[in-house]
Design a protein around this motif. Structure first.
Motif, PDB file in Angstrom:
ATOM      1  N   LEU A 149      11.528   5.521  87.595  1.00  0.00           N
ATOM      2  CA  LEU A 149      10.405   4.649  88.661  1.00  0.00           C
ATOM      3  C   LEU A 149       9.264   3.893  87.590  1.00  0.00           C
ATOM      4  CD1 LEU A 149      10.119   3.921  91.518  1.00  0.00           C
ATOM      5  CD2 LEU A 149       8.256   6.268  91.312  1.00  0.00           C
ATOM      6  N   ALA A 177      10.913   0.597  87.445  1.00  0.00           N
ATOM      7  CA  ALA A 177      11.536  -0.773  87.735  1.00  0.00           C
ATOM      8  C   ALA A 177      10.173  -1.068  87.852  1.00  0.00           C
ATOM      9  CB  ALA A 177      11.963   0.404  89.052  1.00  0.00           C
ATOM     10  N   MET A 178       8.900  -0.124  88.403  1.00  0.00           N
ATOM     11  CA  MET A 178       7.518  -0.437  88.792  1.00  0.00           C
ATOM     12  C   MET A 178       6.875  -1.738  88.262  1.00  0.00           C
ATOM     13  SD  MET A 178       7.273   1.155  92.195  1.00  0.00           S
ATOM     14  CE  MET A 178       5.994   0.607  92.086  1.00  0.00           C
ATOM     15  N   ALA A 191       7.615  -6.023  89.276  1.00  0.00           N
ATOM     16  CA  ALA A 191       6.893  -6.414  89.745  1.00  0.00           C
ATOM     17  C   ALA A 191       6.561  -8.103  89.586  1.00  0.00           C
ATOM     18  CB  ALA A 191       5.649  -5.656  90.328  1.00  0.00           C
ATOM     19  N   TRP A 216      12.681  -7.654  94.237  1.00  0.00           N
ATOM     20  CA  TRP A 216      12.073  -6.107  92.918  1.00  0.00           C
ATOM     21  C   TRP A 216      12.206  -4.386  94.052  1.00  0.00           C
ATOM     22  CZ3 TRP A 216       6.536  -4.631  94.300  1.00  0.00           C
ATOM     23  CH2 TRP A 216       6.999  -3.603  93.142  1.00  0.00           C
ATOM     24  N   GLU A 275      14.827  -2.801  92.955  1.00  0.00           N
ATOM     25  CA  GLU A 275      15.534  -2.353  92.315  1.00  0.00           C
ATOM     26  C   GLU A 275      14.433  -1.435  92.565  1.00  0.00           C
ATOM     27  OE1 GLU A 275      15.164  -4.162  88.019  1.00  0.00           O
ATOM     28  OE2 GLU A 275      14.493  -6.207  89.217  1.00  0.00           O
ATOM     29  N   VAL A 276      13.575  -1.558  92.878  1.00  0.00           N
ATOM     30  CA  VAL A 276      12.366   0.083  92.983  1.00  0.00           C
ATOM     31  C   VAL A 276      13.010   0.881  93.489  1.00  0.00           C
ATOM     32  CG1 VAL A 276      10.897   1.145  94.199  1.00  0.00           C
ATOM     33  CG2 VAL A 276      10.546  -1.392  93.219  1.00  0.00           C
ATOM     34  N   GLU A 299      12.505   5.811  98.727  1.00  0.00           N
ATOM     35  CA  GLU A 299      13.770   4.905  99.263  1.00  0.00           C
ATOM     36  C   GLU A 299      14.125   4.259 101.086  1.00  0.00           C
ATOM     37  OE1 GLU A 299      18.429   5.459  98.166  1.00  0.00           O
ATOM     38  OE2 GLU A 299      17.028   7.429  97.982  1.00  0.00           O
ATOM     39  N   TRP A 326      11.666   1.291 100.756  1.00  0.00           N
ATOM     40  CA  TRP A 326      12.072  -0.125  99.762  1.00  0.00           C
ATOM     41  C   TRP A 326      13.245  -0.318  99.873  1.00  0.00           C
ATOM     42  CZ3 TRP A 326       8.381  -1.916  96.726  1.00  0.00           C
ATOM     43  CH2 TRP A 326       7.174  -1.060  96.456  1.00  0.00           C
ATOM     44  N   TYR A 377       7.474  -2.393 102.807  1.00  0.00           N
ATOM     45  CA  TYR A 377       5.799  -2.044 101.329  1.00  0.00           C
ATOM     46  C   TYR A 377       4.808  -1.481 101.454  1.00  0.00           C
ATOM     47  CZ  TYR A 377       3.056  -3.798  97.380  1.00  0.00           C
ATOM     48  OH  TYR A 377       2.051  -4.012  96.468  1.00  0.00           O
ATOM     49  N   TRP A 382       4.959   2.162  99.438  1.00  0.00           N
ATOM     50  CA  TRP A 382       4.212   2.018  99.013  1.00  0.00           C
ATOM     51  C   TRP A 382       3.365   4.279  98.923  1.00  0.00           C
ATOM     52  CZ3 TRP A 382       2.544  -0.681  95.166  1.00  0.00           C
ATOM     53  CH2 TRP A 382       1.555  -0.208  93.548  1.00  0.00           C
ATOM     54  N   GLY A 397       2.659  -4.242  91.136  1.00  0.00           N
ATOM     55  CA  GLY A 397       3.174  -3.424  91.286  1.00  0.00           C
ATOM     56  C   GLY A 397       2.532  -2.344  90.601  1.00  0.00           C
TER      57      GLY A 397
END
Length: 411
Positions: free
Chosen positions: A287, A290-291, A294, A310, A313-314, A349, A352, A368, A372, A406
């Motif tokens: 994770l 991926a973050m 951003a 993006w 991807e997260v 998940e 996102w 988002y 988050w 991110g």
């Protein structure tokens, strides 16, 4: 070696030099604490603000005592360099200068100037031959193999050490000590550069800053265990040591205050962690990676595509992380908290994924924000405690602000 300071996220320069959270150093084999992005390594890199650093042990010869007034000092220097066969071109030039000064001033030392010039000429010829035949590289390797245990050239991954000047200034010694004792630095990576022309101080410190920060996570897998006051420094080859075959960049952890010592090893990898801890941290790193991708720009109608990509991807990283957590057989005390954490990650998940499918800015922001919030690092504390991992989030994560950017949110 020299010690440059660090740059980078925390950001630690001159090589082999240590740079610290953002100081840097200059050659003769340099040491930058560039503390780490979580790094460059020489701020606290000893790399890119250019803090002082380490010079390779034995590369610089002494210049002898101050001569009597009647003897030309330049002649003495020429003779010393000629005898040591160190910097022969300089010894030759000094010899010629000395002869001229002796004639003009009526000083003594003509014999020393002549001897220094002759010996330096011979040394210069030998240097040319050795460099063209590769003998210099063999000499350097032999020098390293015979280096004393307290030489900066003997440092290896996992070593904790002290140096006379800490992680500042020039030094020829780095005495290894048990990491449990107070120490100036801890080596977390040693890189070898390919042969070729000397890249230059700037290129080497930039490379050290980039690579050292990237490698710190492999040595300290649990970023929560890395104190906020630790910086990244590095040692890089100087132009002189490069000629001898030195190709090593040494990445070092040190205190942001280069004169303050650390106590205890920072190492948190397969050699110090159990299999359950390693599995958890490897899943968390999926994770984090991926973050860190951003987009830099704030979300907007024009930049929406970059942000939804993006977000995808997260979402994929969360699916992979959850799968790793679900598949592992955890010890009794950790099963329930890890399962609960996996459930929170699955909810994240979904949000996102919805953000990735958004076709307008409002919809993107709505999912988002929810996604988050579900990644709140505090939700992983119970699982971490059950696994014996650090339970206090790094300052950067505690102070992270939500927005278009991110950043690592390791859980």
């Amino acid at each position: 070696m020299s010690i440059p300071p660090p740059s980078g996220p925390q950001h630690p320069q001159d090589p082999q030099g240590l740079q610290g959270p953002y100081p840097a150093a200059q050659p003769q084999h340099h040491t930058q604490p560039q503390p780490q992005p979580q790094g460059a390594y020489p701020p606290p890199q000893l790399p890119h603000a250019a803090a002082p650093g380490f010079a390779p042990y034995g590369l610089y010869g002494p210049y002898g005592p101050r001569p009597p007034a009647a003897v030309n000092g330049v002649a003495i220097a020429s003779l010393v360099l000629g005898v040591l066969c160190f910097l022969p071109a300089v010894g030759l030039v000094l010899g010629l200068i000395a002869l001229r000064q002796i004639r003009r001033r009526g000083e003594r030392g003509r014999g020393m100037a002549v001897a220094g010039s002759v010996l330096s000429s011979v040394g210069l010829a030998l240097w040319v031959v050795s460099l063209s035949t590769g003998v210099a590289a063999d000499v350097w390797q032999g020098f390293k193999d015979g280096a004393r245990a307290d030489s900066v050239l003997a440092l290896r991954k996992g070593d904790c050490f002290n140096s006379p000047g800490g992680l500042e200034g020039w030094a020829t010694e780095a005495t290894t000590v048990p990491c449990a004792r107070a120490h100036d630095g801890e080596v977390f990576a040693v890189l070898t550069r390919p042969d070729g022309a000397y890249p230059g101080d700037d290129r080497l410190t930039d490379l050290a800053d980039e690579r050292c920060y990237a490698l710190q996570d492999a040595y300290v897998m649990d970023s929560w265990a890395l104190p906020d006051d630790v910086a990244v420094y590095y040692l890089v080859p100087s132009r002189q040591s490069w000629r001898y075959g030195d190709r090593e960049i040494t990445c070092v952890f040190g205190h942001q205050d280069a004169k303050t010592r650390l106590t205890g090893s920072l190492r948190r990898d397969e050699s110090t962690l159990d299999p359950h801890q390693v599995t958890y941290l490897e899943a968390a790193q999926v994770l984090n990676t991926a973050m860190e991708k951003a987009p830099v720009a704030e979300p907007s109608d024009e930049e929406l595509a970059d942000h939804t990509e993006w977000a995808r991807e997260v979402a994929d990283a969360l699916a992979e992380q959850t799968g790793m957590l679900r598949a592992h057989r955890w010890p009794g005390d950790a099963r329930r908290p890890v399962a609960e954490l996996a459930g929170e990650l699955e909810k994240a998940e979904e949000e996102w994924t919805a953000a990735a499918e958004a076709t307008d800015l409002d919809t993107y922001y709505d999912h988002y924000d929810k996604g988050w919030d579900l990644l709140d690092a505090r939700k992983s504390v119970t699982a971490r405690k059950a696994l014996g991992l650090a339970t206090t989030p790094p300052e950067a994560e505690r102070d992270a602000e939500r927005g278009g950017g991110g950043g690592a949110i390791e859980v």
